[in-house]
Design a protein around this motif. Structure first.
Motif, mmCIF file in Angstrom:
data_model
loop_
_atom_site.group_PDB
_atom_site.id
_atom_site.type_symbol
_atom_site.label_atom_id
_atom_site.label_comp_id
_atom_site.label_asym_id
_atom_site.label_seq_id
_atom_site.Cartn_x
_atom_site.Cartn_y
_atom_site.Cartn_z
ATOM 1 N N ILE A 36 54.775 19.969 26.363
ATOM 2 C CA ILE A 36 53.257 20.108 25.281
ATOM 3 C C ILE A 36 53.558 21.450 24.391
ATOM 4 C CG2 ILE A 36 50.995 20.030 24.593
ATOM 5 C CD1 ILE A 36 50.231 18.683 26.696
ATOM 6 N N LEU A 37 53.860 23.104 25.196
ATOM 7 C CA LEU A 37 53.676 24.197 23.765
ATOM 8 C C LEU A 37 55.369 23.225 23.684
ATOM 9 C CD1 LEU A 37 51.972 26.780 26.077
ATOM 10 C CD2 LEU A 37 50.834 25.310 24.352
ATOM 11 N N SER A 38 56.286 23.314 24.279
ATOM 12 C CA SER A 38 57.651 23.431 24.001
ATOM 13 C C SER A 38 58.061 22.461 22.712
ATOM 14 C CB SER A 38 58.428 23.204 24.857
ATOM 15 O OG SER A 38 58.510 24.304 26.033
ATOM 16 N N MET A 39 57.497 21.017 22.753
ATOM 17 C CA MET A 39 57.672 20.435 21.449
ATOM 18 C C MET A 39 56.761 21.092 20.493
ATOM 19 S SD MET A 39 57.107 16.672 23.060
ATOM 20 C CE MET A 39 54.945 16.942 24.097
ATOM 21 N N ALA A 40 55.856 21.450 20.917
ATOM 22 C CA ALA A 40 55.126 22.440 19.797
ATOM 23 C C ALA A 40 55.302 23.942 18.474
ATOM 24 C CB ALA A 40 53.613 22.742 20.378
ATOM 25 N N SER A 41 56.397 24.427 19.839
ATOM 26 C CA SER A 41 57.139 25.392 18.808
ATOM 27 C C SER A 41 58.430 25.555 19.359
ATOM 28 C CB SER A 41 56.241 26.238 19.175
ATOM 29 O OG SER A 41 56.645 27.835 19.263
ATOM 30 N N LEU A 75 42.053 28.256 20.686
ATOM 31 C CA LEU A 75 41.598 27.474 19.066
ATOM 32 C C LEU A 75 42.985 26.740 19.167
ATOM 33 C CD1 LEU A 75 38.937 29.423 17.197
ATOM 34 C CD2 LEU A 75 38.485 27.531 18.779
ATOM 35 N N LEU A 76 43.707 27.570 19.201
ATOM 36 C CA LEU A 76 45.268 27.394 19.176
ATOM 37 C C LEU A 76 46.193 25.942 19.307
ATOM 38 C CD1 LEU A 76 48.133 27.957 16.850
ATOM 39 C CD2 LEU A 76 48.628 30.149 19.805
ATOM 40 N N LEU A 77 45.273 26.773 21.258
ATOM 41 C CA LEU A 77 46.039 24.897 22.506
ATOM 42 C C LEU A 77 45.011 23.773 21.721
ATOM 43 C CD1 LEU A 77 45.725 27.623 25.681
ATOM 44 C CD2 LEU A 77 47.845 26.874 23.874
ATOM 45 N N MET A 78 43.448 24.007 21.673
ATOM 46 C CA MET A 78 42.897 23.073 21.259
ATOM 47 C C MET A 78 44.012 22.020 19.638
ATOM 48 S SD MET A 78 39.070 24.746 21.123
ATOM 49 C CE MET A 78 38.626 22.556 20.954
ATOM 50 N N PHE A 79 44.146 22.904 19.430
ATOM 51 C CA PHE A 79 45.210 22.287 18.111
ATOM 52 C C PHE A 79 46.414 21.558 18.476
ATOM 53 C CE2 PHE A 79 42.778 25.021 14.543
ATOM 54 C CZ PHE A 79 42.537 24.510 14.425
ATOM 55 N N ILE A 80 46.544 22.406 19.369
ATOM 56 C CA ILE A 80 47.898 21.712 20.058
ATOM 57 C C ILE A 80 48.387 21.227 21.434
ATOM 58 C CG2 ILE A 80 49.937 22.519 21.325
ATOM 59 C CD1 ILE A 80 49.903 25.264 20.859
ATOM 60 N N TYR A 81 47.339 20.843 21.361
ATOM 61 C CA TYR A 81 47.213 19.798 22.895
ATOM 62 C C TYR A 81 46.591 17.994 22.043
ATOM 63 C CZ TYR A 81 48.287 21.927 27.029
ATOM 64 O OH TYR A 81 48.411 22.439 27.914
ATOM 65 N N ALA A 101 47.816 33.594 14.704
ATOM 66 C CA ALA A 101 48.893 33.172 15.422
ATOM 67 C C ALA A 101 49.757 32.023 15.453
ATOM 68 C CB ALA A 101 47.414 33.233 16.550
ATOM 69 N N ALA A 102 49.478 31.208 15.026
ATOM 70 C CA ALA A 102 50.307 29.985 14.595
ATOM 71 C C ALA A 102 51.465 29.921 14.019
ATOM 72 C CB ALA A 102 49.077 28.900 14.152
ATOM 73 N N SER A 103 51.354 30.964 12.847
ATOM 74 C CA SER A 103 51.789 31.462 12.211
ATOM 75 C C SER A 103 53.357 32.690 13.081
ATOM 76 C CB SER A 103 52.336 32.326 10.712
ATOM 77 O OG SER A 103 50.973 31.929 10.690
ATOM 78 N N LYS A 104 52.991 33.487 14.143
ATOM 79 C CA LYS A 104 53.704 34.042 14.781
ATOM 80 C C LYS A 104 54.473 33.238 16.007
ATOM 81 C CE LYS A 104 52.783 37.533 18.946
ATOM 82 N NZ LYS A 104 51.696 38.113 19.684
ATOM 83 N N GLU A 108 54.096 24.751 13.742
ATOM 84 C CA GLU A 108 54.152 24.462 12.408
ATOM 85 C C GLU A 108 52.892 23.224 12.484
ATOM 86 O OE1 GLU A 108 55.276 25.260 9.641
ATOM 87 O OE2 GLU A 108 56.359 26.644 10.846
ATOM 88 N N PRO A 109 52.768 22.121 13.093
ATOM 89 C CA PRO A 109 51.439 21.309 13.132
ATOM 90 C C PRO A 109 50.077 21.965 12.573
ATOM 91 C CG PRO A 109 53.248 20.703 14.321
ATOM 92 C CD PRO A 109 53.754 22.339 14.396
ATOM 93 N N THR A 110 49.894 22.975 13.687
ATOM 94 C CA THR A 110 48.747 23.917 13.238
ATOM 95 C C THR A 110 48.354 24.632 12.199
ATOM 96 O OG1 THR A 110 49.343 23.837 15.772
ATOM 97 C CG2 THR A 110 47.396 25.575 14.826
ATOM 98 N N ILE A 111 50.045 25.015 11.664
ATOM 99 C CA ILE A 111 50.043 25.568 10.134
ATOM 100 C C ILE A 111 49.406 24.885 9.175
ATOM 101 C CG2 ILE A 111 51.415 26.169 8.500
ATOM 102 C CD1 ILE A 111 52.755 28.116 11.116
ATOM 103 N N GLU A 112 49.990 23.492 9.509
ATOM 104 C CA GLU A 112 49.597 21.836 8.566
ATOM 105 C C GLU A 112 48.262 21.794 8.900
ATOM 106 O OE1 GLU A 112 51.154 21.310 5.232
ATOM 107 O OE2 GLU A 112 52.499 22.972 6.350
ATOM 108 N N ALA A 113 47.938 22.388 9.237
ATOM 109 C CA ALA A 113 46.074 21.689 9.786
ATOM 110 C C ALA A 113 45.410 22.285 9.259
ATOM 111 C CB ALA A 113 46.207 21.260 11.182
ATOM 112 N N LEU A 114 45.618 23.788 9.902
ATOM 113 C CA LEU A 114 44.576 24.993 8.401
ATOM 114 C C LEU A 114 44.810 25.205 7.223
ATOM 115 C CD1 LEU A 114 46.005 27.190 11.740
ATOM 116 C CD2 LEU A 114 43.787 26.489 10.940
ATOM 117 N N ARG A 115 46.207 24.614 6.877
ATOM 118 C CA ARG A 115 46.224 24.434 5.893
ATOM 119 C C ARG A 115 45.392 23.030 4.683
ATOM 120 N NH1 ARG A 115 52.448 23.555 1.762
ATOM 121 N NH2 ARG A 115 51.164 23.493 -0.087
ATOM 122 N N THR A 116 45.223 22.585 5.335
ATOM 123 C CA THR A 116 44.250 21.027 4.945
ATOM 124 C C THR A 116 43.015 21.492 5.187
ATOM 125 O OG1 THR A 116 45.535 19.257 5.089
ATOM 126 C CG2 THR A 116 43.666 19.055 5.845
#
Length: 307
Positions: A36-41, A75-81, A101-104, A108-116
């Motif tokens: 899951i984490l590898s697919m996210a980043s 919170l970061l993992l909740m966005f990812i999972y 953290a998402a930028s670090k 990218e999917p979490t960054i886009e969710a946070l942008r919205t």
């Protein structure tokens, strides 16, 4: 200093089918899944690509220590999972920390969710709240503007620049995002706020030139021109309001036109304001209010001129 105390287990991420552990800076363990984490980043994919010896228990899983706190990491993992609901009711500090953290880790999917989320109204779904709270940008437009500039989000920069007209740039609370914001953006905001104040100065001058047929020239109570006495006091109130809140959305409020707490013990006529405002001045004020409503200020032109 290394944390030697016994680690605590995250109550949210503790599934027994996990194949990796993350340890937060405050010594909380998160049991996660490499896939899951590898697919996210790609960053996570590289970080988690370590040899996997045979493990007899969850406490023997490979572990990576991260600089983020448990709250931020959770919170970061909740966005990812995909199996968990993405948080939608964050405080501004939580939002900023998760975005960092998402930028670090280039999630990218979490960054886009946070942008919205920056411009979206907030609902506390977990507590079944029926209240819809203002967006993060509305709650602190200057900080939101600074975050948008740091991320290069043009649409959000433009939108938040308009929202900053609700605050006084000189007295607004500071933040690390503001302190790190390039000076050109702060200069652009200063120019925008001054342009807005100049717009209202022109509006007030235009109102002063309105045809005399819209005015009651003589108060029945005191015999004076009701507009001249009320107008001076109103201009003072409106100018003060626009100075601290250049958006000017309160200039035509009834409380601004005719403050309920107004004290008439100084000998001023109590009938003059009511004569000047509701009837003969209403038409002129409504025209000015329409012009105010049509004026949509932002720093959009700055991007047009710099591209």
């Amino acid at each position: 200093m290394e944390n030697t105390s016994e680690p605590r287990m995250s109550p949210v991420f503790s599934r027994d089918d996990a194949d990796f552990r993350l340890r937060s800076s405050d010594n909380v363990l998160f049991l996660v899944h490499r896939s899951i984490l590898s697919m996210a980043s790609e960053v996570f994919s590289t970080m988690l690509s370590v040899p996997q010896p045979l493990q007899n228990s969850l406490l023997e899983l490979p572990c990576v220590e991260l600089a983020e706190t448990a709250i931020t990491l959770e919170l970061l993992l909740m966005f990812i999972y995909p199996s968990t609901k993405s948080p939608c009711f964050l405080s501004f500090n939580q939002y900023a920390e998760v975005l960092e953290a998402a930028s670090k880790y280039a999630v990218e999917p979490t960054i886009e969710a946070l942008r919205t989320l920056l411009l979206s109204p907030r609902i506390d779904v977990e507590r079944n709240s029926t209240l819809i709270r203002p967006s993060l940008a509305e709650s602190d437009p200057l900080r939101a503007f600074a975050i948008a500039t740091s991320m290069g989000w043009r649409a959000e920069i433009i939108h938040c620049s308009t929202l900053t007209l609700r605050v006084n740039l000189n007295t607004a609370p500071s933040s690390s995002e503001l302190e790190n914001m390039p000076t050109k953006y702060y200069r652009w905001l200063g120019e925008l706020h001054e342009e807005r104040r100049a717009f209202f100065r022109r509006l007030f001058e235009e109102f002063d030139d309105e045809p005399s047929e819209y005015r009651v020239k003589k108060c029945k109570e005191c015999g004076e021109d009701p507009l001249s006495s009320w107008w001076d006091e109103y201009i003072k109130r409106a100018t003060t309001s626009v100075s601290s809140r250049p958006l000017g959305d309160r200039v035509f409020d009834l409380s601004m036109l005719f403050p309920p707490e107004q004290d008439f013990d100084d000998g001023r006529c109590m009938a003059c304001p009511s004569t000047a405002i509701p009837l003969n001045t209403l038409y002129a004020l409504s025209k000015l209010q329409n012009k105010h409503g049509k004026k949509k200020d932002s720093i959009r032109h700055k991007f047009v001129s710099n591209t």
